[in-house]
Enzyme design. Structure first.
Site, PDB file in Angstrom:
ATOM      1  N   ASP A   3       5.793  -1.364 -13.782  1.00 25.29           N
ATOM      2  CA  ASP A   3       6.121  -2.031 -12.518  1.00 25.29           C
ATOM      3  C   ASP A   3       6.522  -3.494 -12.729  1.00 25.29           C
ATOM      4  O   ASP A   3       7.524  -3.962 -12.192  1.00 25.29           O
ATOM      5  CB  ASP A   3       4.923  -1.964 -11.558  1.00 25.29           C
ATOM      6  CG  ASP A   3       4.434  -0.536 -11.350  1.00 25.29           C
ATOM      7  OD1 ASP A   3       5.212   0.399 -11.603  1.00 25.29           O
ATOM      8  OD2 ASP A   3       3.270  -0.362 -10.950  1.00 25.29           O
TER       9      ASP A   3
ATOM     10  N   TYR B 272      -6.387   7.706 -10.792  1.00 26.47           N
ATOM     11  CA  TYR B 272      -5.498   7.180 -11.845  1.00 26.47           C
ATOM     12  C   TYR B 272      -6.290   6.972 -13.136  1.00 26.47           C
ATOM     13  O   TYR B 272      -5.882   7.400 -14.212  1.00 26.47           O
ATOM     14  CB  TYR B 272      -4.897   5.862 -11.343  1.00 26.47           C
ATOM     15  CG  TYR B 272      -3.837   5.234 -12.219  1.00 26.47           C
ATOM     16  CD1 TYR B 272      -2.501   5.590 -12.091  1.00 26.47           C
ATOM     17  CD2 TYR B 272      -4.168   4.256 -13.161  1.00 26.47           C
ATOM     18  CE1 TYR B 272      -1.518   4.994 -12.869  1.00 26.47           C
ATOM     19  CE2 TYR B 272      -3.196   3.650 -13.944  1.00 26.47           C
ATOM     20  CZ  TYR B 272      -1.871   4.023 -13.787  1.00 26.47           C
ATOM     21  OH  TYR B 272      -0.904   3.434 -14.572  1.00 26.47           O
TER      22      TYR B 272
ATOM     23  N   GLY C 125       0.798  -1.227   0.000  1.00 24.27           N
ATOM     24  CA  GLY C 125       0.000   0.000   0.000  1.00 24.27           C
ATOM     25  C   GLY C 125       0.825   1.270   0.000  1.00 24.27           C
ATOM     26  O   GLY C 125       0.274   2.359   0.110  1.00 24.27           O
TER      27      GLY C 125
ATOM     28  N   LEU D 174       5.045   0.952  -3.718  1.00 29.46           N
ATOM     29  CA  LEU D 174       6.356   0.424  -4.112  1.00 29.46           C
ATOM     30  C   LEU D 174       6.215  -0.878  -4.902  1.00 29.46           C
ATOM     31  O   LEU D 174       7.142  -1.659  -5.020  1.00 29.46           O
ATOM     32  CB  LEU D 174       7.227   0.219  -2.863  1.00 29.46           C
ATOM     33  CG  LEU D 174       7.566   1.517  -2.111  1.00 29.46           C
ATOM     34  CD1 LEU D 174       8.302   1.216  -0.806  1.00 29.46           C
ATOM     35  CD2 LEU D 174       8.411   2.454  -2.979  1.00 29.46           C
ATOM     36  N   SER D 175       5.027  -1.103  -5.437  1.00 31.62           N
ATOM     37  CA  SER D 175       4.760  -2.245  -6.321  1.00 31.62           C
ATOM     38  C   SER D 175       4.891  -3.596  -5.645  1.00 31.62           C
ATOM     39  O   SER D 175       5.493  -4.521  -6.202  1.00 31.62           O
ATOM     40  CB  SER D 175       5.653  -2.200  -7.571  1.00 31.62           C
ATOM     41  OG  SER D 175       5.297  -1.111  -8.347  1.00 31.62           O
ATOM     42  N   SER D 176       4.317  -3.717  -4.463  1.00 37.51           N
ATOM     43  CA  SER D 176       4.319  -5.026  -3.817  1.00 37.51           C
ATOM     44  C   SER D 176       3.522  -6.026  -4.657  1.00 37.51           C
ATOM     45  O   SER D 176       3.857  -7.210  -4.704  1.00 37.51           O
ATOM     46  CB  SER D 176       3.734  -4.941  -2.413  1.00 37.51           C
ATOM     47  OG  SER D 176       2.425  -4.424  -2.453  1.00 37.51           O
TER      48      SER D 176
END
Ligand code: GLA
Length: 381
Positions: free
Chosen positions: A170, A217, A118, A121-123
């Protein structure tokens, strides 16, 4: 968290050892924001934080999964199109895509991760890419020849199954990054270039709730589509908004808002080239990072007061070169580059100062450019 953690969790949960452990990193974007879905250039780098996926075939018709950060074991049919709205959707979507390219997909999976969730950072990309790589090993035996498919499988899982309309950045950097390098990606052609990048980056998470990020977005994507269609009326050969010239954007019949979105896109894609040239010459990238942040704040309107505060605060310190928001925005993380000692100092001092200003504790991490997806472990005979 580590390879051993994933093997242990797998063994404790399923009573056998896994057939493979694969991992993939989170990312920050150094520059080129909101450009991937507009067909321009981006420059992300993989960060030190990774997600590990231990996997073995299940020998039954359903898949089972456990995660170190969630309780219980979940069971699902990887062939089913049904989303759960839970963490394993990323796994499920990726396994479903693997099935689409002819792999059977009933597996047991254990996940451990140090990529914060969240924070932007592109988990999710890290989990998808690590799952795809592990899956390719389980069914192919070796995965190097199939590596080209990783980003595509992971991106399709995110867009088609999880239902987030993100660009390709990502998953691509998580799959292909190289240690000590940023990844320059041309999002129109898919061309990639590894750009040497040895500077440390401080990541500051503003810990803002992400509730509105997806709708905003999608709204920006729609505005970019409006700009592209209008520009195509005078240039039918224009395929991507990032290919338009600043002059064309100024002359087109666009609302003030849409013109500012388009102005950001055409300016930002050019800044990627400038950043790369400066970094390659060992010169400061600070001014170009700040120009990117200002454009995101004023024209793309996707920054937040907290992100602006971090950037302004960082720039007041000696030894700091540049700072900007990174990722989609509306909260999430800012990145700061500069002398390593200055970054270390800032990583300490910013925590109480941010907390007293915003009544929330930020998280900070230092990272250099890390490697992309890799196979970390296979059993020896
Ligand atoms: C999110 C998306 C990416 C990209 C960035 C903005 O991280 O997942 O595809 O569009 O926002 O640059």
């Amino acid at each position: 968290m580590s390879v051993d953690g994933a093997i242990d969790l797998f063994t404790e949960s399923f009573g056998v050892r896994p057939q493979v452990v694969a991992s993939a990193p989170g990312r920050v974007n150094l520059i080129g924001e909101h450009i991937d879905y507009n067909g321009g250039q981006v420059l992300p780098m993989a960060i030190a934080q990774r997600t590990w996926v231990a996997m073995g075939s299940s020998g039954r018709s359903t898949s089972q999964a456990v995660s170190a950060s969630a309780s219980g074991m979940v069971e699902f049919d990887a062939g089913s199109p049904q989303r759960s709205g839970q963490w394993w959707d990323y796994l499920h979507g990726t396994l479903r895509e693997l099935r689409g390219v002819g792999r059977p997909t009933s597996v047991q999976v254990a996940v451990t991760s140090e990529v914060p969730q969240g924070a932007g950072l592109s988990s999710s990309a890290a989990l998808e890419v690590a799952t795809a790589l592990a899956g390719l090993v389980v069914w192919n035996g070796e995965a190097e020849s199939a590596r080209e498919q990783l980003a595509t499988i992971a991106h399709r899982a995110e867009t088609e199954f999880v239902g987030v309309a993100c660009g390709v950045m990502d998953q691509t950097v998580s799959a292909f990054a190289r240690e000590g390098h940023a990844l320059r990606l041309w999002c129109d052609s898919g061309k990639r270039e590894h750009v040497p990048f040895h500077r440390a980056v401080l990541i500051v998470d503003t810990a803002t709730p992400r509730a509105l990020r997806h709708s905003r977005y999608n709204e920006r994507r729609a505005e970019c589509d409006v700009a592209l269609h209008e520009l195509q009326r005078s240039d039918a050969t224009l395929r991507h908004l990032a290919h338009a010239t600043p002059q064309a954007v100024q002359q087109a019949t666009l609302s003030d808002e849409v013109r500012r979105r388009a102005a950001h896109v055409v300016g930002e894609t050019r800044r990627v080239g400038e950043f790369v040239d400066l970094a390659m010459r060992g010169e400061s990238v600070g001014a170009v990072m700040l120009a990117s942040h200002r454009s995101l704040r004023d024209d793309y309107e996707c920054s937040s007061p907290e992100l602006d505060w971090v950037v302004e605060h960082a720039m007041q310190l000696d030894g700091i070169e540049g700072a900007r928001m990174t990722g989609a925005g509306w909260g999430g993380c800012a990145i700061v580059v500069g002398r390593e000692s200055a970054l270390r100092e800032l990583s300490q001092s910013i925590v109480p100062e941010f907390a007293s200003e915003w009544r929330r504790a930020p998280s900070t991490w230092m990272s250099t450019a890390a490697s992309g997806a890799r196979i970390d472990w296979v059993p020896t005979a």
